[in-house]
Design a protein around this motif. Structure first.
Motif, PDB file in Angstrom:
ATOM      1  N   MET A  34      74.264   5.779 -12.647  1.00 21.82           N
ATOM      2  CA  MET A  34      74.632   5.801 -11.073  1.00 21.82           C
ATOM      3  C   MET A  34      74.151   4.701 -10.513  1.00 21.82           C
ATOM      4  SD  MET A  34      72.461   9.530 -10.939  1.00 21.82           S
ATOM      5  CE  MET A  34      73.175   9.909  -9.389  1.00 21.82           C
ATOM      6  N   GLY A  35      74.827   4.374  -9.557  1.00 21.40           N
ATOM      7  CA  GLY A  35      74.432   3.055  -8.746  1.00 21.40           C
ATOM      8  C   GLY A  35      74.891   3.113  -7.483  1.00 21.40           C
ATOM      9  N   TRP A  36      75.173   1.744  -6.730  1.00 22.32           N
ATOM     10  CA  TRP A  36      75.747   1.633  -5.725  1.00 22.32           C
ATOM     11  C   TRP A  36      76.475   0.321  -5.472  1.00 22.32           C
ATOM     12  CZ3 TRP A  36      74.316   5.059  -1.582  1.00 22.32           C
ATOM     13  CH2 TRP A  36      73.333   6.008  -2.226  1.00 22.32           C
ATOM     14  N   SER A  50      72.756  -0.703 -10.394  1.00 16.19           N
ATOM     15  CA  SER A  50      73.055   0.497 -11.143  1.00 16.19           C
ATOM     16  C   SER A  50      72.090   0.554 -12.039  1.00 16.19           C
ATOM     17  CB  SER A  50      74.478   0.470 -11.754  1.00 16.19           C
ATOM     18  OG  SER A  50      74.296  -0.715 -12.579  1.00 16.19           O
ATOM     19  N   LYS A  51      71.956   1.878 -12.577  1.00 12.97           N
ATOM     20  CA  LYS A  51      70.928   2.418 -13.571  1.00 12.97           C
ATOM     21  C   LYS A  51      71.599   3.242 -14.498  1.00 12.97           C
ATOM     22  CE  LYS A  51      66.069   3.267 -13.813  1.00 12.97           C
ATOM     23  NZ  LYS A  51      64.717   3.236 -13.277  1.00 12.97           N
ATOM     24  N   SER A  52      71.316   2.973 -15.615  1.00 13.02           N
ATOM     25  CA  SER A  52      71.908   4.072 -16.617  1.00 13.02           C
ATOM     26  C   SER A  52      71.052   5.255 -17.073  1.00 13.02           C
ATOM     27  CB  SER A  52      72.158   3.202 -18.176  1.00 13.02           C
ATOM     28  OG  SER A  52      71.035   3.061 -18.708  1.00 13.02           O
ATOM     29  N   VAL A  97      78.978   7.023  -9.745  1.00 10.42           N
ATOM     30  CA  VAL A  97      78.521   7.457 -10.976  1.00 10.42           C
ATOM     31  C   VAL A  97      79.723   7.197 -12.067  1.00 10.42           C
ATOM     32  CG1 VAL A  97      76.842   8.965 -10.045  1.00 10.42           C
ATOM     33  CG2 VAL A  97      79.319   9.795 -10.813  1.00 10.42           C
ATOM     34  N   GLU A  98      79.298   6.918 -13.314  1.00 11.37           N
ATOM     35  CA  GLU A  98      80.263   6.838 -14.099  1.00 11.37           C
ATOM     36  C   GLU A  98      79.712   7.692 -15.470  1.00 11.37           C
ATOM     37  OE1 GLU A  98      80.977   2.862 -15.782  1.00 11.37           O
ATOM     38  OE2 GLU A  98      81.344   3.433 -17.672  1.00 11.37           O
ATOM     39  N   GLY A 102      83.685   7.412 -19.254  1.00 12.52           N
ATOM     40  CA  GLY A 102      84.195   6.255 -18.534  1.00 12.52           C
ATOM     41  C   GLY A 102      84.935   6.773 -17.057  1.00 12.52           C
ATOM     42  N   LEU A 103      84.575   7.968 -16.845  1.00 14.55           N
ATOM     43  CA  LEU A 103      85.305   8.459 -15.520  1.00 14.55           C
ATOM     44  C   LEU A 103      84.242   7.999 -14.477  1.00 14.55           C
ATOM     45  CD1 LEU A 103      86.469  12.081 -16.189  1.00 14.55           C
ATOM     46  CD2 LEU A 103      87.922   9.900 -16.064  1.00 14.55           C
ATOM     47  N   GLU A 104      84.761   7.658 -13.350  1.00 18.31           N
ATOM     48  CA  GLU A 104      84.094   7.172 -12.007  1.00 18.31           C
ATOM     49  C   GLU A 104      84.386   8.080 -10.822  1.00 18.31           C
ATOM     50  OE1 GLU A 104      83.803   2.353 -13.039  1.00 18.31           O
ATOM     51  OE2 GLU A 104      85.163   3.234 -11.032  1.00 18.31           O
ATOM     52  N   TYR A 105      83.273   8.157 -10.081  1.00 19.65           N
ATOM     53  CA  TYR A 105      83.279   8.966  -8.932  1.00 19.65           C
ATOM     54  C   TYR A 105      82.554   8.510  -7.896  1.00 19.65           C
ATOM     55  CZ  TYR A 105      84.691  13.000 -12.199  1.00 19.65           C
ATOM     56  OH  TYR A 105      85.194  13.649 -13.137  1.00 19.65           O
ATOM     57  N   TRP A 106      83.159   8.796  -6.710  1.00 20.72           N
ATOM     58  CA  TRP A 106      82.558   8.011  -5.653  1.00 20.72           C
ATOM     59  C   TRP A 106      82.225   8.797  -4.532  1.00 20.72           C
ATOM     60  CZ3 TRP A 106      82.003   2.387  -5.803  1.00 20.72           C
ATOM     61  CH2 TRP A 106      82.813   1.816  -6.940  1.00 20.72           C
ATOM     62  N   GLY A 107      81.048   8.393  -3.598  1.00 18.95           N
ATOM     63  CA  GLY A 107      80.824   8.861  -2.549  1.00 18.95           C
ATOM     64  C   GLY A 107      81.550   8.501  -1.411  1.00 18.95           C
TER      65      GLY A 107
END
Length: 116
Positions: A34-36, A50-52, A97-98, A102-107
């Motif tokens: 999760m990150g910015w 980011s932080k895993s 988020v990843e 390996g999928l990414e989602y965005w706000g």
């Protein structure tokens, strides 16, 4: 699918602080990182922090010592505490988020404006 809802952006004077929050829902058990990211006017989107799930963190050099990323895995929420803000921190901040696959989602993005 993972859905992200951000909050906490706004206008602040240089030297001030803001705290961004991003709550995830949906297939949250698949989230690893999760990150910015921040997209400043006229520039490309760049990683801020980011932080895993395991706790590994990354920061852009420009924010080290000023920004702190944290996450609450039980609430599926990531936070970005931004202190000593500078005008160059201005931009749209996107939560992402990843997943472990390996999928990414965005706000949708939240505007942060730092006035001098």
């Amino acid at each position: 699918q993972v859905q992200l809802v951000e909050s906490g952006g706004g206008l602040v004077q240089a030297g001030g602080s803001l705290r961004l929050s991003c709550a995830a829902s949906g297939r949250t058990h698949e989230i690893n990182v999760m990150g910015w990211y921040c997209q400043a006017p006229g520039k490309k989107r760049e990683l801020v922090a980011s932080k895993s799930r395991g706790g590994r963190t990354k920061y852009a050099d420009s924010v080290k010592g000023r920004f702190t990323i944290s996450r609450d895995n039980a609430k599926n929420t990531v936070y970005l505490q931004m202190n000593s803000l500078k005008p160059e921190d201005t931009g749209v901040y996107y939560c992402y988020v990843e997943t472990f696959w390996g999928l990414e989602y965005w706000g949708q993005g939240t505007q942060v404006t730092v006035s001098s």
